[in-house]
Design a protein around this motif. Structure first.
Motif: not given
Length: 271
Positions: A22-29, A62-65
């Motif tokens: 579950i993704a709870q918060q926006p703009q949070t990895p 998807v985050l990179e690096g």
């Protein structure tokens, strides 16, 4: 949802393991972890696939690096298949001062005690069986009999797996549970690896959504003796909640419990 998938040379794909978070918060990895022990044949490929819940109100990326993502694999043992017969442990011969050894005897004495490491005992249970547990109730996780692979003489009663040979084992767990009952910011659950009925590896997550499965993944190194038992328990919290196995089949693979010997040891982790 995140999938580790296997692709055959002809292009057919199948799931090795599936996890859901579950993704709870926006703009949070947010990180999602999956792990398993599987047999891969030469020419097969593995990859990660992602599926975004249809109820999502914002796009995902998807985050990179850095170290925010990784896919790793290591061969533990060459084998024709997961359930191919494993090698029996052979004790080392005694060495005598002044003894003359021909090349054949020298090769045998060196290689025989190591042969178990090339084809060690192993098992994998790859599908959860139905279960139901009220909050506060410890429940052993059952596994479907038709989705259990083993080599080396593992015995199971459907929940616990009895060790056939002493040694140091890598144990891998990846399993989901579904929360049913009132929705709210309460309710967490544990998926614990048990060694002879005692917690040896505890893992806890939170699940705030009703009728929604979420996953826990874990690995551990454990010394196991002949006759020891490995199992998993689920323990949920929260008032008025019930924790159940997700609807499952062998193509989805919501759960896997697996172990493979990494090395023989005389009497324990320090052996």
């Amino acid at each position: 949802m995140l999938f580790i998938q296997r692709r055959a040379p002809g292009g057919a794909q199948s799931n090795v393991i599936t996890v859901r978070e579950i993704a709870q918060q926006p703009q949070t990895p947010q990180t999602v972890t999956a792990c398993s022990i599987a047999h891969l044949a030469a020419g097969e490929a593995i990859a990660i696939a992602a599926y975004l819940d249809s109820g999502a109100k914002a796009p995902y990326s998807v985050l990179e690096g850095g170290t925010v993502g990784s896919l790793t694999a290591a061969m533990v043992a060459p084998s024709a298949s997961f359930a191919a017969p494993s090698t029996q442990l052979v004790d080392a011969d005694s060495w005598a001062d002044g003894e003359h050894l021909d090349a054949e005897t020298m090769t045998r004495r060196i290689t025989q005690p190591l042969s178990l490491l090339y084809n060690p005992p192993r098992f994998a249970a790859r599908s959860l069986a139905p279960y139901s547990a009220a909050s506060g109730q410890r429940r052993l996780v059952p596994w479907r009999a038709n989705a259990i692979e083993e080599s080396g003489g593992w015995v199971t009663d459907g929940t616990a797996f009895t060790v056939p040979a002493s040694g140091l084992y890598w144990v891998s767990l990846c399993a989901a549970t579904m929360r049913t009952g009132p929705q709210g910011d309460f309710g967490s659950y544990q998926m614990n690896v048990l060694h002879n009925g005692e917690v040896v590896s505890l893992h806890q997550r939170q699940n705030t959504r009703a009728d929604y499965q979420s996953s826990i993944a874990a690995t551990d190194l454990i010394y196991l003796s002949v006759g020891d038992r490995i199992s998993v328990e689920v323990l949920g919290t929260g008032t008025g909640l019930t924790w159940t196995a997700p609807s499952d089949d062998e193509s989805t693979r919501w759960g896997t419990l697996a172990a493979i010997m990494l090395g023989t040891s005389a009497n324990g982790m320090e052996g």
